[in-house]
Design a protein around this motif. Sequence first.
Motif, short mmCIF file in Angstrom:
data_model
loop_
_atom_site.label_atom_id
_atom_site.label_comp_id
_atom_site.label_asym_id
_atom_site.label_seq_id
_atom_site.Cartn_x
_atom_site.Cartn_y
_atom_site.Cartn_z
N VAL A 1 -85.62 50.54 65.14
CA VAL A 1 -84.85 49.43 65.28
C VAL A 1 -83.92 49.20 64.13
O VAL A 1 -84.47 48.95 62.97
N ARG A 2 -82.63 49.03 64.43
CA ARG A 2 -81.89 48.95 63.07
C ARG A 2 -81.94 47.17 63.05
O ARG A 2 -81.39 46.26 63.69
N SER A 3 -82.67 46.92 61.96
CA SER A 3 -82.79 45.47 61.61
C SER A 3 -82.99 45.50 60.19
O SER A 3 -83.72 46.27 59.60
N GLN A 4 -82.45 44.21 59.54
CA GLN A 4 -83.09 44.46 58.12
C GLN A 4 -84.13 43.57 57.97
O GLN A 4 -85.01 43.28 57.00
N GLU B 1 -88.03 43.71 66.55
CA GLU B 1 -86.86 43.38 67.72
C GLU B 1 -86.78 41.80 67.76
O GLU B 1 -85.68 41.54 68.15
#
Lengths: 299, 299
Positions: free
Chosen positions: B213-216, B255
């Motif tokens: 999941v691309r998230s900071q 997410e």
Amino acid sequence: MSTHGNHNGHSNHTPPILLAIAGFDPSCGAGVAADLKTFAAHNCYGIAAITALTVQSTQGVRAVHATPTATLRAQLDALAEDANIAAAKIGMLANRANAATVAEFLDKNKFAHVILDPVSRPTAGDAELLDSAGLKFVRDELLKRATVVTPNIPEAEFLTGLQVRDVPSMKAAGQKLLEMGARAVVVTGGHLEKPTDVLCDPAGVETFGGDHVRSQHTHGSGCTFSSAIAAQLATGQNLRDAVILAKAYVTQAIEKAYQTGKGAGPLNQLFRFHQEPPARGVHEVPQHGMHPAAEPAAH
Amino acid sequence: MSTHGNHNGHSNHTPPILLAIAGFDPSCGAGVAADLKTFAAHNCYGIAAITALTVQSTQGVRAVHATPTATLRAQLDALAEDANIAAAKIGMLANRANAATVAEFLDKNKFAHVILDPVSRPTAGDAELLDSAGLKFVRDELLKRATVVTPNIPEAEFLTGLQVRDVPSMKAAGQKLLEMGARAVVVTGGHLEKPTDVLCDPAGVETFGGDHVRSQHTHGSGCTFSSAIAAQLATGQNLRDAVILAKAYVTQAIEKAYQTGKGAGPLNQLFRFHQEPPARGVHEVPQHGMHPAAEPAAH
């Protein structure tokens, strides 16, 4: 309140962020844990600076380790520099030095809502949750920095010097606290035979009755009430509606409480989330071999 | 697990009670706050002994105030004497003295599930979350008192002395940790391009892949994962299913994360509760004058 994009391309909305400044109760019935659960139950995000670690269970408070003042100040500053705080709720302060640190913090950071629960002694156990110099500081200095003060009857007595026994004397104490500099006061009467709260603000005086819930599981009800008021104010309610909603919420949280130890159990602040417990405590059971998380990785 | 009558005549069921032994993060993304939210999301009741107060925000850890050992011991004893603990989850320990206190506590109290997350350094900030004598104590003494150990790759490297870079070396590290006395190991690879966890126990080795999941907003993902495993084990899952479910839960919590400050935000551990936010953040709005809590009291 602002909305930020998440790097995954979704944009999840940031709810109001509420700050609790209070002690930590390891049994999680009162203090910061109660505050965080109450904020979450109102769809707010909670952050917290801890003023003291208490040693306690459902059987009472045994000891208090006050947070060093420099650590408390550093916690508060780190949070205020980072987050957009919609409301602050202040509970146990432990001692005068920590109370003074909170007063300085409130002078530096002007929050729309500052709810002060002037916690002094626990219902169970003989530990002191605020020393006598701290009590005087709360009365003389912190009271006037709050937008709402929520004393129970013993706290109202200490702060005003009046004897408080019934609704008329609760009103007199509330009026006196306004004269002493409070901007709004809710004197809570949860221990009365018919629990009644008295709201005093410049608009007037109003009383709110309620049904007495026969339960020993009321540990943390004061913390929960003041945090619920903070959450309601932060999400746009006026003070009168915030008090009505907070009182109804606390009543339900007591009704839905369960035993967690040998003594007075906590309120169930998260009751709204638990009305239909699923089988085996799990909401979504992925099918093995079908859910992405269950797929064997390349070795 | 026991059911007790509430004095109001209702009998509200007591869920499994889970104990977190960890540090406190005021930004509430990691540590005890993450553990308590994760337990609540799995319909468990959380209690907690705090090993250290950290000064931190979403921008990193600035300082650590370790809890005095006597206070940590008193917190743990008060909780264990009072509550029926279904599982214990151990996170940040701060120093050797507190790690040794936890080892003594585990020797006195035999819990069915002891999940050890061998936290050593934060992802952001250069503060030490466990001193070097404490790291050695965890490796030599605490590891063998846990039923499941959940190191990430840097922690697996420290504990084993092996270089861990990919799934084969994660497996080698997991096997070595079993030889060193661990009863079961999950090496977490959340930082790999394709995040993969490796489960090693006497039954064998298994890998679980997942989508990145691309998230900071991943602050607290290690704490959340190990607490989710604790909750799944306490509610009756076997270890394999607990790992699969915990991994899926962490993925969803990332997410559903939102920004809370200027840096790496927390996971949204309570996402299951917030899928349909009501108007104005309030679930049940009593009708004024009709709800018992809103009826004027006798004056």
